[in-house]
Scaffold this active site. Structure first.
Site, short mmCIF file in Angstrom:
data_model
loop_
_atom_site.label_atom_id
_atom_site.label_comp_id
_atom_site.label_asym_id
_atom_site.label_seq_id
_atom_site.Cartn_x
_atom_site.Cartn_y
_atom_site.Cartn_z
N ASN A 138 22.79 65.16 20.29
CA ASN A 138 21.63 64.95 21.15
C ASN A 138 22.15 64.40 22.47
O ASN A 138 22.53 63.24 22.55
CB ASN A 138 20.67 63.95 20.50
CG ASN A 138 19.56 63.54 21.45
OD1 ASN A 138 19.29 64.24 22.44
ND2 ASN A 138 18.90 62.42 21.17
N HIS A 179 11.87 61.95 18.46
CA HIS A 179 12.97 61.01 18.66
C HIS A 179 12.39 59.66 19.07
O HIS A 179 11.39 59.60 19.79
CB HIS A 179 13.92 61.54 19.74
CG HIS A 179 15.19 60.76 19.83
ND1 HIS A 179 15.26 59.56 20.50
CD2 HIS A 179 16.43 60.98 19.32
CE1 HIS A 179 16.50 59.08 20.40
NE2 HIS A 179 17.22 59.94 19.69
N GLU A 193 13.15 57.63 21.27
CA GLU A 193 12.98 57.45 22.73
C GLU A 193 11.71 58.15 23.21
O GLU A 193 11.06 57.69 24.15
CB GLU A 193 14.24 57.95 23.47
CG GLU A 193 15.40 56.99 23.27
CD GLU A 193 16.78 57.62 23.30
OE1 GLU A 193 16.92 58.76 23.78
OE2 GLU A 193 17.74 56.97 22.83
C1 PEP Z 1 20.39 59.62 19.17
O1 PEP Z 1 20.15 59.76 20.36
O2 PEP Z 1 19.74 60.27 18.35
C2 PEP Z 1 21.43 58.68 18.74
C3 PEP Z 1 21.62 58.49 17.48
O3 PEP Z 1 22.16 58.07 19.74
P1 PEP Z 1 23.54 57.25 19.57
O4 PEP Z 1 24.45 58.07 18.71
O5 PEP Z 1 24.05 57.06 20.96
O6 PEP Z 1 23.19 55.95 18.92
#
Ligand code: PEP
Length: 249
Positions: free
Chosen positions: A9, A95, A97
């Protein structure tokens, strides 16, 4: 036997030129790797470049979001038809976010999931608790609620391509990773909810990814867990060597 899916991602990182450069370096590092399914979900603006670069490789491309309408006056949105036409196989839905900054709810996740499944995309539905919920002992309740609502009104047949990603919000982009045990325990809860919604066999076949600060040095321990069927990787997927090392855990 569930084939693990290792998905990148990229969030809001990389231009088309940087996308080309990534694939130039990444593809040789994973060529011939058949043990796991590999996906990269770049920003929309990079999808065409990524699809072209990954053509005839073992890497599939996905989008990071979608809207449930086919087309219309929805400025800034993109439909599953457009995502498919651009050559994507996957779409990330819900997600944390998106839930945190863009008003996504369990209800919008459910609407998107139905449309993504009907379009034939492989949806990666994200669930996970925030730190306060974990500390208050609410993790299982949150996962049950998110899963029940996401799966509402969907039959097992329709859900066939579903993938779920357990992403504890306190572990995303923080460098704090859930221990393999914490992740496994959460996956058991998600699998049980899938069992209730879609039946035992479906739940046994369902791929549940872990996401949250997966790095080359912790990928092996996480991926060795029976319950963990792959990873959704943010920060560490931006660098071709680091993402390739995770793919090859
Ligand atoms: C994500 O964006 O789904 C994620 C898990 O980010 P990170 O690996 O940076 O924690």
């Amino acid at each position: 036997m569930r084939t693990k899916l290792i998905a990148a991602n990229w969030k809001m990182y990389k231009t088309p030129d940087q996308t080309s450069e990534f694939f130039r370096n990444f593809l040789p590092l994973v060529s011939g790797h058949t043990r796991d399914e590999i996906a990269v979900c770049p920003p929309y603006i990079d999808i065409a470049t990524a699809v072209q670069a990954a053509k005839e490789s073992n890497v599939g491309i996905g989008a990071q979001n979608m809207y449930w309408e086919k087309e219309g006056a929805y400025t800034g949105e993109i439909s599953t038809g457009m995502i498919l036409a651009a050559g994507c196989k996957y779409v990330i839905i819900g997600h944390s976010e998106r839930r945190q900054y863009f008003g996504e709810t369990d209800d919008t996740v459910n609407k998107k999931l139905k449309v993504a499944l009907d379009a034939g995309l492989i949806p990666i539905v994200c669930v996970g608790e925030v730190l306060e919920e974990r500390e208050a002992g609410l993790t299982e309740d949150v996962l049950r609620r998110q899963c029940t609502n996401a799966f509402r009104g969907i039959s097992a047949e329709r859900a066939a391509k579903l993938v779920v990603a357990y992403e504890p919000v306190w572990a995303i982009g923080t460098g704090k990773t859930a221990t393999p045990q914490i992740a496994s325990d959460a996956h058991v809860v998600v699998r049980a909810e899938a069992g209730k919604a879609f039946g035992k066999q479906f739940a046994e076949d369902l791929r549940i990814l872990y996401g949250g600060s997966v790095k080359p040095d912790n990928a092996n321990a996480l991926m060795s867990e029976e319950e963990i069927d792959g990873a959704l990787v943010g920060g560490a997927s931006l660098d071709p060597k680091s993402f390739a090392a995770i793919v090859k855990y």
